[in-house]
Scaffold this motif. Structure first.
Motif, PDB file in Angstrom:
ATOM      1  N   UNK A  97      28.806  61.577 -92.366  1.00 46.73           N
ATOM      2  CA  UNK A  97      28.094  60.823 -91.266  1.00 46.73           C
ATOM      3  C   UNK A  97      28.283  61.936 -90.359  1.00 46.73           C
ATOM      4  N   UNK A  98      27.271  61.530 -89.245  1.00 40.01           N
ATOM      5  CA  UNK A  98      26.920  62.413 -88.108  1.00 40.01           C
ATOM      6  C   UNK A  98      28.585  62.923 -87.321  1.00 40.01           C
ATOM      7  N   UNK A  99      29.369  62.040 -87.222  1.00 45.09           N
ATOM      8  CA  UNK A  99      30.576  62.123 -86.412  1.00 45.09           C
ATOM      9  C   UNK A  99      31.217  63.078 -87.476  1.00 45.09           C
ATOM     10  N   UNK A 100      31.527  62.708 -88.835  1.00 46.30           N
ATOM     11  CA  UNK A 100      32.279  63.652 -89.672  1.00 46.30           C
ATOM     12  C   UNK A 100      31.787  65.097 -89.438  1.00 46.30           C
ATOM     13  N   UNK A 101      30.468  65.468 -89.557  1.00 45.77           N
ATOM     14  CA  UNK A 101      29.835  66.464 -89.765  1.00 45.77           C
ATOM     15  C   UNK A 101      30.171  67.276 -88.241  1.00 45.77           C
ATOM     16  N   UNK A 102      30.151  66.403 -87.125  1.00 46.90           N
ATOM     17  CA  UNK A 102      30.452  67.127 -85.946  1.00 46.90           C
ATOM     18  C   UNK A 102      31.859  67.840 -86.030  1.00 46.90           C
ATOM     19  N   UNK A 103      32.866  66.836 -86.463  1.00 48.20           N
ATOM     20  CA  UNK A 103      34.236  67.436 -86.598  1.00 48.20           C
ATOM     21  C   UNK A 103      34.326  68.396 -87.442  1.00 48.20           C
ATOM     22  N   UNK A 104      33.714  68.491 -88.707  1.00 51.01           N
ATOM     23  CA  UNK A 104      33.959  69.414 -89.651  1.00 51.01           C
ATOM     24  C   UNK A 104      33.374  70.893 -88.869  1.00 51.01           C
ATOM     25  N   UNK A 105      32.263  70.579 -88.175  1.00 50.56           N
ATOM     26  CA  UNK A 105      31.940  72.163 -87.534  1.00 50.56           C
ATOM     27  C   UNK A 105      32.736  72.573 -86.584  1.00 50.56           C
ATOM     28  N   UNK A 106      33.382  71.586 -85.498  1.00 43.37           N
ATOM     29  CA  UNK A 106      34.164  71.887 -84.697  1.00 43.37           C
ATOM     30  C   UNK A 106      35.473  72.640 -85.035  1.00 43.37           C
TER      31      UNK A 106
END
Length: 355
Positions: A273-282
């Motif tokens: 999901x978009x939120x999961x991708x955000x955390x993954x990148x961070x």
């Protein structure tokens, strides 16, 4: 001479066999079904299978009706399932479909006028082992199908390969870990020597360091082994910070997601999901290990939300919880996250702006 007693190789029906020829199938229908199974099951491997003796023993000991092999991209889940199942199983590859039931029924040659579930129950009462390969993108559909199949086929066992659990009643998870360093070196050397007869690989210490740097992932080591004809091991080791660019020459006949290390990890990332991708990148900005507080600071999200998203990444084999309050990432996965974060920055987006 009287006819001899024989049994059909597919359904077990007693058939008559002449003095000169023992019939393998009782009917054209069973003969066609045998052909479909040969077409759909993976062929024999053309390269050596190295390591995993303990894993094969563990699979053999399990009596779980649904045994899901889980692990990160490139760790060798499908190959392990193939070695374990051999030609005993009906095999369905789900990587390229969104219709799980249809793909399974098609593997058994369902007639157009026949209900899918009826086909599967009938056929799987004859096949007691079913392998569902690459379930991660259709995990929910797999779960919806498996319960009626297990109820309708009392002897059926299912082996699934997936980057995340299917979450069905009775499922037992079997974690497929990276190879031991000894087996990793053996695999790398085997694949490198296959690239060039008589190849000299240098000191074992350098090979061990290279394999460790590659997270002991079979796919990464197989891709790297193709480069030893142009790069000495020591130089290849020095260039592994750029591995996502270097490791891009998979077997021509392999699936697209196995043609490069970047594609293999991207297969998982694209499904987040978009939120999961955000955390993954961070979380990729830091070193390999971090605690919950560090993740909250990096992601700029409430603590409870970060914990939920970290749990999702653990479930999808993109992160590991050590049990001591810390999370860890394989280096190859962390480098992929940094690459995606750098792309975001180049587009002029801050990490928070793309949540």
């Amino acid at each position: 001479m009287a006819d001899q007693v024989a049994t059909c190789a597919i359904c077990g029906t007693t058939t008559a066999a002449s003095r000169h020829r023992r019939a393998r199938y009782c009917s054209n229908a069973c003969r066609q079904r045998a052909y479909r199974q040969r077409v759909n099951e993976p062929g024999p491997a053309l390269d050596s299978f190295i390591g995993r003796d303990a894993e094969l023993e563990g699979l053999a000991r399990s009596d779980a009706r649904v045994l899901t092999l889980v692990g990160p991209a490139g760790v060798g889940k499908s190959r392990l399932a193939k070695e374990f199942a051999g030609n005993r199983a009906a095999w369905v590859d789900l990587a390229g479909t969104s219709d799980v039931a249809g793909a399974c029924a098609q593997a058994f040659g369902r007639r157009a006028d026949e209900p899918v579930l009826s086909t599967l129950v009938r056929e799987l009462n004859r096949n007691t082992l079913l392998v569902l390969d690459n379930c991660e993108r259709v995990a929910a559909d797999c779960a919806a199908l498996l319960e009626p199949l297990l109820l309708g086929c009392p002897e059926l066992r299912i082996i699934a390969t997936s980057r995340e659990p299917l979450r069905v009643p009775g499922e037992v998870l079997f974690a497929v870990e990276p190879l031991s360093i000894t087996n990793a070196v053996e695999l790398f050397a085997d694949r490198a020597r296959a690239s060039q007869v008589g190849l000299r690989l240098g000191e074992r210490e350098a090979l061990a360091a290279l394999c460790a740097k590659l997270d002991r992932l079979p796919l990464a080591m197989e891709l790297a082994a193709r480069l030893v004809t142009v790069l000495p091991v020591a130089e290849l080791l020095n260039r592994l910070d750029d591995r996502l660019e270097l490791l891009n020459r998979g077997n021509r006949t392999a699936a697209e997601r196995h043609q490069s290390l970047r594609a293999a990890i991207g297969w998982s990332y694209d499904h987040l999901s978009a939120e999961e991708q955000h955390v993954f990148r961070c979380i990729s900005q830091g070193p390999g290990g971090f605690g919950l507080d560090g993740a909250v600071q990096a992601c700029d999200l409430p603590t409870d939300r970060v914990l939920v998203l970290l749990s999702a990444l653990v479930a999808k084999s993109l992160l590991t919880f050590t049990g001591t309050g810390r999370f860890e990432q394989l280096e190859s996965i962390r480098l992929y996250g940094r690459e995606r974060l750098a792309e975001q920055v180049r587009r002029g987006q801050t990490p928070a702006a793309n949540r």
